[in-house]
Scaffold this active site. Structure first.
Site, PDB file in Angstrom:
ATOM      1  N   ASP A 287      42.209   3.159  74.984  1.00  0.00           N
ATOM      2  CA  ASP A 287      43.429   3.759  75.348  1.00  0.00           C
ATOM      3  C   ASP A 287      43.804   3.998  74.152  1.00  0.00           C
ATOM      4  OD1 ASP A 287      43.598   4.333  77.788  1.00  0.00           O
ATOM      5  OD2 ASP A 287      43.587   1.777  78.310  1.00  0.00           O
TER       6      ASP A 287
ATOM      7  N   LYS B 205      40.793  -4.541  84.091  1.00  0.00           N
ATOM      8  CA  LYS B 205      40.785  -4.484  82.304  1.00  0.00           C
ATOM      9  C   LYS B 205      40.827  -6.082  82.153  1.00  0.00           C
ATOM     10  CE  LYS B 205      43.257   0.079  81.822  1.00  0.00           C
ATOM     11  NZ  LYS B 205      44.415   0.640  81.200  1.00  0.00           N
TER      12      LYS B 205
END
Length: 271
Positions: A105, A68
């Site tokens: 997210d 990420k």
């Protein structure tokens, strides 16, 4: 029909990922028969080479740990949402060839709470201070009007969460993990710990509780989630987050504004 548009999830380990089931269910539900979605075991060292081999049929990538942050130098641009937590879980390949990183997210967590009727919270508590905690804090920046208490195990983690709070515009009060049972007094509790991290707290859930968002989904329910439900509290799981963030990815990859939420949720529940 041979797929003409491709997407995939990358990470290491990746065999456990439910993303292929979710996205494929979304394609089928909305009649996108020329789309495919795969998974690839890719670590940080292999990521640049993987990007270099991608052809024009690729529309997007989902990223999990440990990629990420490692992906950011490979991108042409990242959104403000991704920049706010220095984490990208979504890469979209634009028609002009630009690679844009985003983080679904954060809006996924907010959307999951909205679906359950939690649109605002006067205060909140976060259990844990790892990578997921910063995304939880960013989500709370959108819905929490008051203080967020973060229960941590070290002063270093406390300092990190204070810094995230300043960066995200959230009033953060770090508290020692030994007082974590006090978190249950908040109307909204987000547990971001690894499996087993909150098991010792399950027996201390009070009679009256608000909403618990436990980001785990395997094994489920966690002892904390089970105890919370027994007290009549509302519980969300990591599957709620998973499907909602996947819907945001799906729309970015395909450009289709429709939501395959129901199909994705069914696929997630089937595992």
């Amino acid at each position: 029909m041979t797929a003409t548009r491709r997407a995939a999830v990358l990470g290491s380990p990746i065999a456990h990922s439910l993303s292929p089931q979710l996205h494929t269910a979304g394609y089928r539900a909305l009649g996108l028969d020329d789309w495919s979605y795969d998974r690839f075991e890719i670590d940080e060292a292999a990521l640049p080479g993987f990007f270099a081999r991608l052809g024009p049929e690729w529309a997007g990538l989902s990223l999990t740990m440990p990629l990420k942050r490692a992906v950011i130098p490979l991108l042409d641009e990242i959104t403000d949402t991704a920049a706010s937590v220095e984490a990208v879980n979504t890469v979209v390949f634009r028609p002009d060839g630009r690679k844009v990183g985003d983080n679904t997210d954060i809006p996924g967590l907010v959307a999951a709470l909205h679906e359950r009727g939690v649109e605002k919270a006067e205060s909140a508590a976060i259990l844990g201070a790892g990578a997921t905690a910063s995304s939880a804090l960013a989500a709370l920046a959108r819905i929490c009007t008051g203080e967020v208490t973060v229960y941590v195990r070290s002063e270093r983690r406390a300092d990190e969460m204070r810094q995230w709070g300043e960066r995200l515009g959230v009033e953060v009060r770090p508290a020692d993990w030994t007082d974590a049972v006090r978190a249950f007094e908040a109307p909204l509790v987000i547990s971001t710990t690894p499996a087993g991290g909150t098991d010792s707290l399950a027996g201390q859930v009070p009679a009256h509780v608000g909403t618990l968002f436990d980001v785990l989904y395997e094994p489920w329910p966690t002892p904390l989630a089970a105890a919370w439900q027994q007290r009549g509290g509302q519980v969300l799981s990591g599957l709620d987050l998973l499907v909602h963030q996947a819907v945001f990815q799906f729309r970015q990859f395909t450009g289709d504004p429709r939501s395959p939420l129901a199909a994705m949720r069914e696929a997630a529940q089937l595992g």
